[in-house]
Each structure stands twice: as C-alpha cells, then as structure tokens.
Design an enzyme around this catalytic site. Structure first.
Site, PDB file in Angstrom:
ATOM      1  N   SER A 167      -4.278 -21.311  53.466  1.00  0.00           N
ATOM      2  CA  SER A 167      -3.979 -19.956  53.009  1.00  0.00           C
ATOM      3  C   SER A 167      -2.814 -19.368  53.789  1.00  0.00           C
ATOM      4  CB  SER A 167      -5.196 -19.067  53.224  1.00  0.00           C
ATOM      5  OG  SER A 167      -6.251 -19.579  52.453  1.00  0.00           O
ATOM      6  N   ALA A 206      29.574  -6.153   4.812  1.00  0.00           N
ATOM      7  CA  ALA A 206      30.734  -5.394   5.293  1.00  0.00           C
ATOM      8  C   ALA A 206      30.417  -3.923   5.515  1.00  0.00           C
ATOM      9  CB  ALA A 206      31.880  -5.533   4.305  1.00  0.00           C
ATOM     10  N   ARG A 235      22.993   4.802   8.798  1.00  0.00           N
ATOM     11  CA  ARG A 235      21.662   5.371   9.040  1.00  0.00           C
ATOM     12  C   ARG A 235      20.864   4.647  10.134  1.00  0.00           C
ATOM     13  NH1 ARG A 235      18.881   5.563   3.504  1.00  0.00           N
ATOM     14  NH2 ARG A 235      20.622   4.315   2.741  1.00  0.00           N
ATOM     15  N   THR A 245      30.780  -3.133  -4.065  1.00  0.00           N
ATOM     16  CA  THR A 245      30.242  -4.499  -4.114  1.00  0.00           C
ATOM     17  C   THR A 245      31.138  -5.437  -4.937  1.00  0.00           C
ATOM     18  OG1 THR A 245      28.819  -3.744  -5.919  1.00  0.00           O
ATOM     19  CG2 THR A 245      27.819  -3.869  -3.745  1.00  0.00           C
ATOM     20  N   GLY A 263      20.221   0.743  -9.143  1.00  0.00           N
ATOM     21  CA  GLY A 263      20.814   0.602 -10.468  1.00  0.00           C
ATOM     22  C   GLY A 263      19.719   0.226 -11.456  1.00  0.00           C
TER      23      GLY A 263
END
Ligand code: UD1
Ligand code: CA
Length: 452
Positions: free
Chosen positions: A401, A9, A14, A79, A140
């Site tokens: 040709s 989501a 960036r 989250t 974390g």
C-alpha cells in the site's frame, strides 16, 4: 449510375452558431457526414457537396471523407441556382442525379434506394420524395394526377389559400435524369416571391415526374435550430435502441441511456441505467455495462463488467471487472480476468492477465505483466516536469500500500515492494524491496517531555 449532390451552401442563421450548420454533431457524426453515410450503400460514382457559407470550414471538416468533391456556390440564389453550379462539372454525364440536403440527416438508405428504383423502373425524368403532413406549413406543395404524376410544385409562400389546403409536401429529395435536368436548368427564372431560382420549377418543366410517398415522416426532419437538433437526436436514439434491443441487447431503463449509432453491441449484453456509449465502441457478448458508465472509442471484451466508470480510447479484455469508479484513458489495455477498481486511473497503461489494481491508484505509462497485484494507493510518478517516463512491472510482482514508483523504472518478476516505499531504482527478479525510513520507537518519551 448515380451521382449524389448535397446542398449545403445555406447559412443556417437559426442555429445561432459560429459553426456551419451542417457541421453540427448529431450523435457522434456531423449532419452532413450522416447524409454521406446514408448514400454509401448506393455506391455513388461521385458525391458533390455544394458549399457556400463558411465553405472553407465545411471543406476542411469533410476532407477526411473519401470520394467527396466540393462545388462552390458563392452567392446563394436558391436551390435551382445551387444545382446549376453542377453544370460545368457534369458535362456529358448520362446517369442519374440524386439531390439531398446537408441538413436533413435522418433519411434511411432504404428510402433512397426505393426512390432510385422507382425512378429507374419507370424511366422518369424526375422522381421526388413526398409526404402527407398534418402540418404542411413552410413546405412546397406537390400537385399530382391520380397516377402520382407530378403536375406542379408550388412553394408555401406562393400558394393561394386553396392550394395551401393540399397537405402533400415536397421533401426536397429528388432523383433526376441528369441529361433532362441539364437542359432545363439554364432556363430557370427567379420570378417568385423570394426572387430565387427554384429547383422545383425545373421539376415542373420535366416529364414525366413521379412522386413517391415516404413511409416515415420523421426521416425528412430538417435541422434549422437547436430544438430540431434535439428532436433529431431523440428520433435517432429511438432507432438505435430499438435496433439493439431487437438484436438481443438488454437496455434497463432505455430513456436514461444514450448510444451513438457508431457503437456496436453483441447479443446478451446488458446496459444498465445512466450509461452512455460513444464513438467507435464495441461491447462483446455477456458484458454488463453500468449503471452510470461512460464508454467512448473503446473495445470491451466478453463478460466484462463496467460499473460507474469512464473508459475512453481503451481496450478491456474478457472477464475483467472495471469499477466502481475507475477511469481508463489514453490507450489503456487491460488483460483477461483483471480487476481495476475503486478510484483507479489507468493512462496509457497495459496490464497482463489476472492483474489487479483494486484501490486508489494511478498507473500512467506503465506496462505490468500477469498476476501482478498493485496495492492500494500505489502511484507511478511518471512525469518529471518535462517528460513522461515508463514503468515496467514483471509477472507476479506486488506492491504494498501507498508505494510510489518513480519512472523510468523496471521491477522484475516476483518482486515485492514494501508498503510505503518510494522506489527510484530498478529491482531484479525475486526481491523484496523496502525504501522507507525505519520506524523509531522512543520508550517513555511522553513522560519525559511532560517533565521538562
Ligand atoms: C425547399 C423546396 C420546398 C421543399 C423544402 C423541403 C425549393 C424552391 N423549395 O424549400 O419545395 O418543401 O425544400 O425542405 O427548392 N441551399 C443551397 N443554396 C441555395 C439555397 C439553398 O445550398 O442557394 C440549401 C440550403 O442550405 C438548404 C437546402 O438547400 O439545406 C434547402 O434550401 P431552403 O432555402 O431552406 O429551401 P426551402 O425553402 O426549405
Ligand atoms: Ca429549409
């Protein structure tokens, strides 16, 4: 029983892109498709993608994938908040929930299997994927006891300087016993520096939670910008090339070659430098591809050579030589032991066995039989300005040709087209056809013209 949730989501600022981050392509598949692909062997009962930013685009792009559901997270409050959105959809569900990120595309299925297995064997409330990183900044931190039982996860920005010294990080990949998680999800608080609902806080209130270490840190590379996208591509290329080399494929100067991981290559294929293999392509044994070739969504038979050529959406059968400088496209199909050579373009054209188009030709919307010889510079005029028309050429027929075959046109078997002809009408079997002005020679013309 496992349900997979994929967080997708977030905005992905960036990337500096109009395209939602998870839809960016990495070696032929979007980031999120890769994640879906990695869980396929786990046979998840449901796959729930949590979408928010540019949800419509993400949904539309993923619509063709089977067994994918979308859950909207209209505002992105963290989250934990993302996983809370699953509550109404998973009411009464008693299995496990595997949580993945849509922008972490390099996880191996083996890693996920191992996580799931540990989770189920130990009957954990949650099992999380961790890694020891030299540079853990931004992640974390996971605090465990000596038995790998997780006590707490603290976000980088919420860590004290002493806590930041812990280099065991939370990869953000979890396996939860859903019933336990569902009980704690509604009680999450946003009392942290980001004012977000952290899924990691749910982890802290579950017991027991076990940490499983990753073997290969590269797997958890998250894609936040184009630089990381390029890094992921390099990692992926290395994996793909190592896989094929150990399976008996020779890569000459691997660094100059790129191979999508959707490509299949049989043993004893030789890939020469500057060659790029894309999409749904198969190269059969004994073939030599390159140098300098581009092959996309194509089937290359056994013992074929493709030299400095482009082959897209086409089929080349056993023993055929393609190139140098040929271009096959638009569902061309070249038969066994043919030669398609210098500066030849085939579009939506089918050649039978042992047929040669060796020099300077364009055959579009053409069906040619076997043992046909297309002379240098033969062109099918397949387009009348409004519609495309077909040219049919029988077996053992030859063109001289620089002949032009104006479609719609059918040449029979054993026909020979004289050099320089422009053919506009069908020709029956066994004929010579000449369609050009007769040569006129005027003796002494030079002298006369200089006298006047
Ligand atoms: C998260 C973990 C952190 C871990 C890191 C690994 C939390 C609180 N922290 O941090 O411990 O080390 O992942 O990468 O979980 N997303 C949503 N909806 C939201 C918020 C995020 O779908 O409301 C998606 C994002 O698009 C992204 C993923 O979840 O794909 C991770 O979100 P992000 O905010 O980047 O978490 P991190 O700060 O990286
Ligand atoms: Ca992140």
């Amino acid at each position: 029983m496992v349900v997979v949730a994929i967080l997708a989501a977030g905005r992905g600022t960036r990337m500096k892109s109009n395209l939602p981050k998870v839809l960016h392509s990495l070696g032929g598949r979007s980031l999120i498709e890769r994640v879906i692909h990695s869980v396929k062997p786990l046979s998840p009962t449901r796959q729930m993608v949590i979408v928010g930013y540019q949800a419509q685009e993400v949904k539309a792009a993923m619509q063709p994938l089977p067994n994918v559901e979308f859950v909207e997270q209209a505002v992105q409050l963290g989250t934990g908040h993302a996983i809370q959105q699953l509550l109404p959809h998973l009411e009464g569900y008693t299995g496990d929930l595997l949580v993945l990120y849509g922008d972490v595309p390099l996880l191996r299925t083996e890693t996920l299997k191992n996580l799931l297995q540990t989770h189920q064997e130990h009957q954990n409330a949650a099992t999380i994927l961790t890694a020891h990183l030299a540079n853990p900044k931004g992640y974390g931190r996971v605090f465990c006891n000596s038995e790998n039982i997780v006590q707490q996860i603290i976000e980088d920005r919420d860590c004290t300087p002493a806590q930041k010294e812990n280099n065991r990080i939370n990869a953000g990949i979890y396996c939860f016993r859903w019933q336990d998680l569902a009980k704690v999800l509604p009680h999450l608080q946003a009392n942290n520096s980001q004012k977000e609902y952290y899924l990691t806080d749910a982890v802290s209130s579950l017991k027991p939670v076990m940490a499983v270490d990753l073997q290969d840190d590269q797997e958890i590379l998250g894609i936040n910008d184009r630089l990381q996208l390029a890094t992921a591509y390099e990692i992926l290329q290395k994996r793909v090339k190592e896989k094929w080399m150990s399976a008996g494929v020779t890569l000459i100067d691997p660094a100059s070659i790129t191979i999508d991981d959707t490509v299949e290559i049989q043993p004893d294929v030789i890939i020469e430098p500057q060659t790029h293999l894309r999409g749904d392509t198969v190269i059969h044994t004994g073939s030599r591809i390159g140098p300098g070739s581009f092959i996309e969504n194509s089937q290359i038979g056994e013992n074929v050579t493709v030299l400095y050529s482009v082959v897209k959406d086409s089929i080349v059968h056993t023993g055929t030589q393609v190139g140098p400088y040929a271009h096959l496209r638009g569902h061309a199909e070249v038969g066994v032991a043919c030669r398609v050579g210098n500066f030849v373009e085939l579009k939506n054209t089918k050649l039978g066995e042992r047929t040669n188009v060796a020099h300077l030709s364009y055959l579009g919307d053409t069906t040619a039989g076997s043992r046909v010889n297309i002379g240098a510079g033969t062109i099918t005029a397949n387009y009348d300005g409004v519609k495309k028309h077909r040219t049919i050429i029988g077996n053992s027929t030859g063109t001289g040709s620089n002949s032009v075959l104006v479609a719609p046109l059918a040449l029979g078997n054993n026909v020979y087209v004289a050099a320089g002809s422009t053919i506009t009408e069908d020709v029956p079997d066994d004929c010579l056809v000449i369609a050009r002005a007769r040569q006129v020679v005027k003796p002494g013309w030079r002298k006369k013209s200089s006298q006047s």
